[in-house]
Design an enzyme around this catalytic site. Structure first.
Site, PDB file in Angstrom:
ATOM      1  N   ARG A  45      19.608  86.103  -5.412  1.00  0.00           N
ATOM      2  CA  ARG A  45      20.230  86.936  -4.368  1.00  0.00           C
ATOM      3  C   ARG A  45      21.742  86.694  -4.330  1.00  0.00           C
ATOM      4  NH1 ARG A  45      19.797  91.403  -1.162  1.00  0.00           N
ATOM      5  NH2 ARG A  45      20.715  91.063   0.899  1.00  0.00           N
ATOM      6  N   GLU A  89      -7.765  69.522  13.488  1.00  0.00           N
ATOM      7  CA  GLU A  89      -8.058  68.146  13.031  1.00  0.00           C
ATOM      8  C   GLU A  89      -7.154  67.139  13.756  1.00  0.00           C
ATOM      9  OE1 GLU A  89      -9.350  67.438   9.142  1.00  0.00           O
ATOM     10  OE2 GLU A  89      -9.907  69.532   8.785  1.00  0.00           O
TER      11      GLU A  89
HETATM   12  P1  FAD Z   1      -6.506  71.318  23.629  1.00  0.00           P
HETATM   13  O1  FAD Z   1      -7.244  70.075  23.309  1.00  0.00           O
HETATM   14  O2  FAD Z   1      -6.850  72.041  24.870  1.00  0.00           O
HETATM   15  O3  FAD Z   1      -4.945  70.967  23.637  1.00  0.00           O
HETATM   16  C1  FAD Z   1      -3.972  71.847  24.196  1.00  0.00           C
HETATM   17  C2  FAD Z   1      -2.631  71.096  24.213  1.00  0.00           C
HETATM   18  O4  FAD Z   1      -2.760  69.907  25.010  1.00  0.00           O
HETATM   19  C3  FAD Z   1      -2.194  70.627  22.817  1.00  0.00           C
HETATM   20  O5  FAD Z   1      -0.797  70.709  22.720  1.00  0.00           O
HETATM   21  C4  FAD Z   1      -2.610  69.163  22.793  1.00  0.00           C
HETATM   22  O6  FAD Z   1      -1.831  68.373  21.885  1.00  0.00           O
HETATM   23  C5  FAD Z   1      -2.347  68.772  24.257  1.00  0.00           C
HETATM   24  N1  FAD Z   1      -3.136  67.604  24.637  1.00  0.00           N
HETATM   25  C6  FAD Z   1      -4.497  67.516  24.799  1.00  0.00           C
HETATM   26  N2  FAD Z   1      -4.831  66.260  25.135  1.00  0.00           N
HETATM   27  C7  FAD Z   1      -3.694  65.529  25.160  1.00  0.00           C
HETATM   28  C8  FAD Z   1      -3.371  64.169  25.435  1.00  0.00           C
HETATM   29  N3  FAD Z   1      -4.326  63.261  25.739  1.00  0.00           N
HETATM   30  N4  FAD Z   1      -2.077  63.779  25.393  1.00  0.00           N
HETATM   31  C9  FAD Z   1      -1.096  64.668  25.074  1.00  0.00           C
HETATM   32  N5  FAD Z   1      -1.330  65.974  24.804  1.00  0.00           N
HETATM   33  C10 FAD Z   1      -2.611  66.388  24.852  1.00  0.00           C
HETATM   34  N6  FAD Z   1     -12.771  72.635  15.090  1.00  0.00           N
HETATM   35  C11 FAD Z   1     -13.922  72.227  14.478  1.00  0.00           C
HETATM   36  O7  FAD Z   1     -14.712  71.468  15.056  1.00  0.00           O
HETATM   37  N7  FAD Z   1     -14.233  72.655  13.211  1.00  0.00           N
HETATM   38  C12 FAD Z   1     -13.426  73.492  12.517  1.00  0.00           C
HETATM   39  O8  FAD Z   1     -13.745  73.846  11.374  1.00  0.00           O
HETATM   40  C13 FAD Z   1     -12.216  73.956  13.135  1.00  0.00           C
HETATM   41  N8  FAD Z   1     -11.414  74.857  12.489  1.00  0.00           N
HETATM   42  C14 FAD Z   1     -10.365  75.430  13.175  1.00  0.00           C
HETATM   43  C15 FAD Z   1      -9.663  76.499  12.611  1.00  0.00           C
HETATM   44  C16 FAD Z   1      -8.645  77.132  13.324  1.00  0.00           C
HETATM   45  C17 FAD Z   1      -7.933  78.300  12.717  1.00  0.00           C
HETATM   46  C18 FAD Z   1      -8.300  76.665  14.623  1.00  0.00           C
HETATM   47  C19 FAD Z   1      -7.210  77.323  15.426  1.00  0.00           C
HETATM   48  C20 FAD Z   1      -8.963  75.591  15.175  1.00  0.00           C
HETATM   49  C21 FAD Z   1     -10.017  74.970  14.480  1.00  0.00           C
HETATM   50  N9  FAD Z   1     -10.781  73.952  15.063  1.00  0.00           N
HETATM   51  C22 FAD Z   1     -11.925  73.493  14.459  1.00  0.00           C
HETATM   52  C23 FAD Z   1     -10.473  73.497  16.426  1.00  0.00           C
HETATM   53  C24 FAD Z   1      -9.297  72.538  16.489  1.00  0.00           C
HETATM   54  O9  FAD Z   1      -9.645  71.300  15.929  1.00  0.00           O
HETATM   55  C25 FAD Z   1      -8.855  72.459  17.947  1.00  0.00           C
HETATM   56  O10 FAD Z   1      -8.216  73.683  18.246  1.00  0.00           O
HETATM   57  C26 FAD Z   1      -7.938  71.268  18.209  1.00  0.00           C
HETATM   58  O11 FAD Z   1      -8.671  70.077  18.152  1.00  0.00           O
HETATM   59  C27 FAD Z   1      -7.238  71.348  19.572  1.00  0.00           C
HETATM   60  O12 FAD Z   1      -8.155  71.597  20.581  1.00  0.00           O
HETATM   61  P2  FAD Z   1      -7.889  72.790  21.624  1.00  0.00           P
HETATM   62  O13 FAD Z   1      -7.546  73.997  20.845  1.00  0.00           O
HETATM   63  O14 FAD Z   1      -9.024  72.853  22.554  1.00  0.00           O
HETATM   64  O15 FAD Z   1      -6.570  72.332  22.399  1.00  0.00           O
END
Ligand code: FAD
Length: 383
Positions: free
Chosen positions: A267, A362
């Site tokens: 570019r 994870e």
């Molecule tokens: P929450 O736990 O509700 O967290 C929300 C926010 O709060 C985050 O910023 C988090 O860091 C913060 N938080 C929570 N607790 C604390 C704490 N104690 N201290 C500080 N901050 C905190 N799961 C499976 O079991 N199997 C899979 O194959 C799988 N694949 C996935 C694929 C995709 C595309 C996605 C989006 C998710 C997948 N997941 C899977 C789920 C994933 O592991 C979860 O989304 C993740 O563990 C976070 O949980 P939550 O989304 O409920 O967020």
């Protein structure tokens, strides 16, 4: 410490590189737009031995070690994170867990099919109301004669609508981690159903499902490990899974860097290639250094696992750095591409959308920091 690769490892990396360039890279835009990878990729991954890379040969695998696994994951992650996730979950989270905790009968029943790609697996831990706090999951398994009857729902499950086997974590005892057990559930068992989750920001090629288990009846020998061991099994799987995600993120960041270097040299602005501007070189240099650092953290985890040393904290460090770096590298790549980075004719926007979830699943980046902080201080900040 010798960081050079053996001849076999170089050959494996080259094979993975060629496979990714031939079978994955040409399709990523189409798969992303269609919100589904071509499912034939699963059979191809099985045929080339990638779905059983670290499973011993007598169970149908290729008998590789964890550095081999990281080399493969970096290459697949360079091509497409959706495909990398399919392999990470089926092989890394499920087949390897069956290998570590399964009975001989369970290994013989499931591993050959998972290694060949004849069957695919998913890992069902997260639920609608419990993500980071997985130890408090609500799915239940109740003993009925010789069977277990499982009910509950699982959220965001990778491979969820494609899988033949689901590793399901459900409560068989009281509250907390010690009340959780693990089950190997064929997804065609009556009462098991799934819904595809559409409209994801990234990883659009990958199946992500919501699973419903409505009185799913499985025999007693479907339990993986012993009663109450499920949470320990899940955490052991995720420790290794974090290495896998991190290795894939090294590949994604490398793809972002390679694309940026190529574009910057082609570019022209102000009468010369933008690669000649110091501020552009700064972005490329930052990406290169942080990506190499991520790779070294990943390789350290693989080395610790292969030498049977404790590796949990090293895996959290690798996952934290590599995933945050992948987001940064993809974001920087868009900056290098300017407006062209913002349209999907070029892959860098997809890299950013795909990378973003890696800091969430994870174990989010915050959870990795709490794990590292607990290891440093001996004090748990989780509750
Ligand atoms: P929450 O736990 O509700 O967290 C929300 C926010 O709060 C985050 O910023 C988090 O860091 C913060 N938080 C929570 N607790 C604390 C704490 N104690 N201290 C500080 N901050 C905190 N799961 C499976 O079991 N199997 C899979 O194959 C799988 N694949 C996935 C694929 C995709 C595309 C996605 C989006 C998710 C997948 N997941 C899977 C789920 C994933 O592991 C979860 O989304 C993740 O563990 C976070 O949980 P939550 O989304 O409920 O967020």
């Amino acid at each position: 410490m010798d960081l050079s690769l053996t001849t076999e490892q170089q050959a494996l990396r080259d094979t993975a590189r060629e496979f990714v360039d031939a079978e994955i890279v040409p399709n990523i835009q189409e798969w992303d737009r269609a919100e589904a990878v071509d499912r034939s990729i699963v059979g191809k991954l099985g045929d080339i031995g990638f779905l059983g890379l670290t499973v011993p040969e007598h169970y149908g695998g290729s008998g590789g070690n964890h550095l081999d696994y990281c080399l493969m994951m970096e290459e697949i992650g360079r091509g497409d994170s959706s495909v990398r996730g399919i392999v990470s979950v089926s092989l890394g989270l499920v087949a390897k867990t069956v290998l570590s905790f399964g009975t001989e009968q369970q290994k013989r029943a499931w591993l050959p099919g998972l290694c060949s790609g004849a069957s695919l697996a998913c890992f069902g831990l997260t639920e609608p109301d419990t993500g980071s706090d997985a130890a408090n999951l609500n799915s239940k398994a109740v003993r009925d004669g010789d069977d277990w009857v499982i009910s509950g729902s699982k959220m965001f499950i990778t491979n969820g609508t494609w899988a033949d086997l689901a590793l399901i974590f459900a409560r068989t005892g009281g509250a907390g981690p010690k009340g959780v057990s693990a089950f190997l559930v064929p997804t065609d068992t009556p009462g098991f159903s799934h819904t595809e989750i559409k409209g994801k920001l990234g990883l659009r090629g990958q199946s992500t499902g919501e699973l419903t288990l409505d009185n799913v009846r499985v025999p007693a020998d479907a339990m993986l490990g012993s009663e109450g061991e499920g949470f320990r099994i899940a955490m052991a799987a995720l420790d290794k899974g974090r290495m896998s995600v991190a290795a894939g993120c090294v590949g994604l960041a490398r793809a972002a860097l390679d694309a940026s270097v190529r574009y910057a040299t082609e570019r022209d602005q102000f009468g010369k290639p933008i690669a000649g501007f110091q501020l552009v070189q700064e972005m490329l240099a930052d990406m290169a250094v942080a990506t190499d650092a991520a790779r070294l953290l990943v390789w350290r985890v693989a080395d610790l696992i292969d030498r049977e040393q404790p590796f949990g904290t090293a895996a959290s460090m690798a996952k934290l750095h590599a995933t945050e770096n992948a987001v940064n590298a993809a974001n920087q790549a868009i900056q290098v591409f300017g407006g062209y980075g913002y349209i999907d004719e070029y892959p860098v926007g997809k890299y950013l959308r795909d990378a973003r979830v890696m800091t969430l699943y994870e174990g989010t980046s915050q959870i990795q920091k709490l794990l590292i902080g607990r290891a440093l201080t001996g004090v748990s900040a989780f509750t």
